[in-house]
Every structure is written in C-alpha cells, then in structure tokens.
Design an enzyme around this catalytic site. Structure first.
Site, PDB file in Angstrom:
ATOM      1  N   SER A 246       0.833  -1.197   0.000  1.00 40.58           N
ATOM      2  CA  SER A 246       0.000   0.000   0.000  1.00 40.58           C
ATOM      3  C   SER A 246       0.869   1.249   0.000  1.00 40.58           C
ATOM      4  O   SER A 246       2.038   1.213   0.403  1.00 40.58           O
ATOM      5  CB  SER A 246      -0.902   0.017   1.233  1.00 40.58           C
ATOM      6  OG  SER A 246      -0.127   0.267   2.395  1.00 40.58           O
ATOM      7  N   ASP A 247       0.298   2.355  -0.447  1.00 40.96           N
ATOM      8  CA  ASP A 247       0.947   3.643  -0.254  1.00 40.96           C
ATOM      9  C   ASP A 247       0.936   3.955   1.242  1.00 40.96           C
ATOM     10  O   ASP A 247       0.204   3.332   2.019  1.00 40.96           O
ATOM     11  CB  ASP A 247       0.207   4.729  -1.048  1.00 40.96           C
ATOM     12  CG  ASP A 247       1.094   5.919  -1.382  1.00 40.96           C
ATOM     13  OD1 ASP A 247       2.155   6.053  -0.750  1.00 40.96           O
ATOM     14  OD2 ASP A 247       0.720   6.710  -2.258  1.00 40.96           O
TER      15      ASP A 247
END
Length: 266
Positions: A246-247
């Site tokens: 994920s970011d």
C-alpha cells in the site's frame, strides 16, 4: 533477493518461506506487514525498513547522484538513457545498503526495495507530484517505466540488484487536496487505454517485483482493497505473483478514516 526461472527452485523458496511464516506468532506476522518490519531474532530474521525512494536518485540516504526530475528526463524520449539512470540509481542503492548493513544501520531509505518508478498519467496540473511521472502519454510512460525497472533490477541471472516498484495503482493523478478519499470515475476505454497500459507493461515486460496500490478510490472502493484492480486484473488477468504494497497510510485511510466518517454521519 534471488531470482529464478527454475520451477524446482521456486517451489523450494516458497516452501522455505511458508515454513518460516508457520513458525511465527500472530503478532510477529502482523509486525512483518509494516514498512518498518522489526527483527525476529529467534527465527534469525533481521529488521528491515521497506521504504526507500529512487525517483531521480537515492539522495535521501545521504550523498548520491541526483538526476533531473522524471518528467524532465522523459522529455528526452531516450529509453537507453533511462535504463542507464535506473542502473546508476540501483548500483548506488545496493552500495548504500551493503555499507549500512555492515554497520548495523537498517534505517529508512537504506533498503533494496526502491519505490520507483511513478508511472501515473499526469493530466491534472493541480496534482503536486506530477513532476515524478513521465507525463501525459501512456505509450511514453510505458517505455520509460520499463527501461527504469530494467536498470533498477539489473540483469544478473541469480540476484536482483534492487526491487523496483510500479506506483500508484491505479488512476491516481490528482486532485491533490483530497487524494486520500477521491473516488475516480473513468470510462472503461480510458481505464484500459490510458491508465493501465504502463502497469501492465511493467508487470509483463519489466518483471517488476512490487506494485504499490494508490490512495484514491476506484468505482467506490479504495484501490488498496479493490478486488477488480488487485485480483481480477493484476493477479488473474496479468498473472502478477509478486509483492503488492500500500501507499503510506493507505490502509489506515479506509480502516479508521471510513469508520470515523461513518460514526460522524450517524
């Protein structure tokens, strides 16, 4: 960071990884899902910080070669140059990693998992990170991105020099102020002809080892929990078997943020 095209070796590595995970407690498993994964000394697992940057150099880890921003380099329309840039960044990242590890330094920006390139399509000038991209053209973005991945990851038959990361998947290009919750609406044609080609190319042609899902929503679902993007397209259609991450803070966006919004609206 071994690479292999030998099915027997691949099966061996997977079995060893599965055996190791099976020995972990639930707390230890969760700890390894963070970007700052702590050491598990009883299993011989060292600490590792997954967060390293390399869009135009690894300068956040000390002295390094700093190249022009990606959008400026893309204007040269030169794939060979971009591969050379990727190679230089990868060599410096590997050198810094080896040096830091020898001194027990496993801090942020000093690993081999380089969060580059940014292959989003730059259409909206309100997006503050457009300079990290290769511009508005899907074909140019694809060619530049594949070249950079090849340079970063190297061509050694046994080991990856670093891991490159295709980001941010997908349809992530502004506006900036509400990027953590913006629900993107695009036509199927625009999705497949504009926003996905570069990601598909990095997976199939570049053998990119990591794909980072984006903050925004697509069709009402956060990209980092989108079955259509992550399972139907990335895993099943493109055959991607490597790391999805994920970011920064993207999981928290819809784990706590949505819960808070829901409570506030009740």
């Amino acid at each position: 960071m071994k690479r292999t095209k030998n099915p027997a070796k691949e099966a061996e590595y997977r079995k060893r990884a599965a055996d190791l995970v099976a020995q972990m407690t639930l707390h230890e498993k969760v700890s390894q899902m963070l970007s700052w994964a702590p050491a598990i000394e009883r299993l011989g697992i060292p600490a590792y910080n997954w967060w390293s940057e390399g869009i135009h150099g690894v300068g956040r880890a000390g002295t390094a070669t700093v190249f022009p921003q990606a959008i400026g380099m893309a204007a040269a329309f030169d794939e060979d140059m971009m591969e050379q840039v990727g190679n230089a960044v990868g060599v410096e990242a590997r050198g810094k990693y080896n040096m830091c590890r020898a001194h027990g330094d496993r801090d942020i920006f000093k690993g081999l998992t380089v969060w580059a390139p940014n292959i989003n399509i730059f259409r909206d000038p309100r997006w503050g990170r457009g300079m990290e991209t290769y511009g508005e053209d899907p074909y140019l973005t694809e060619r530049m991105g594949v070249a950079v991945v090849k340079g970063l990851q190297g061509d050694d038959p046994k080991y990856f020099k670093t891991h490159a990361c295709a980001k941010h998947y997908a349809v992530h290009s502004g506006p900036e102020w509400n990027r953590h919750e913006f629900d993107v609406t695009v036509t199927p044609r625009d999705l497949w002809q504009t926003y996905l080609p570069a990601f598909e190319a990095l997976v199939k042609k570049g053998n990119v080892q990591e794909v980072m899902c984006a903050y925004n929503r697509y069709q009402g679902k956060p990209c980092c929990s989108s079955d259509k993007l992550l399972i139907d397209i990335l895993r099943n259609s493109w055959g991607y078997e490597n790391i999805i991450l994920s970011d920064c803070g993207a999981i928290n966006d819809f784990w706590q943020r949505d819960e808070q919004i829901g409570r506030a609206s009740c």
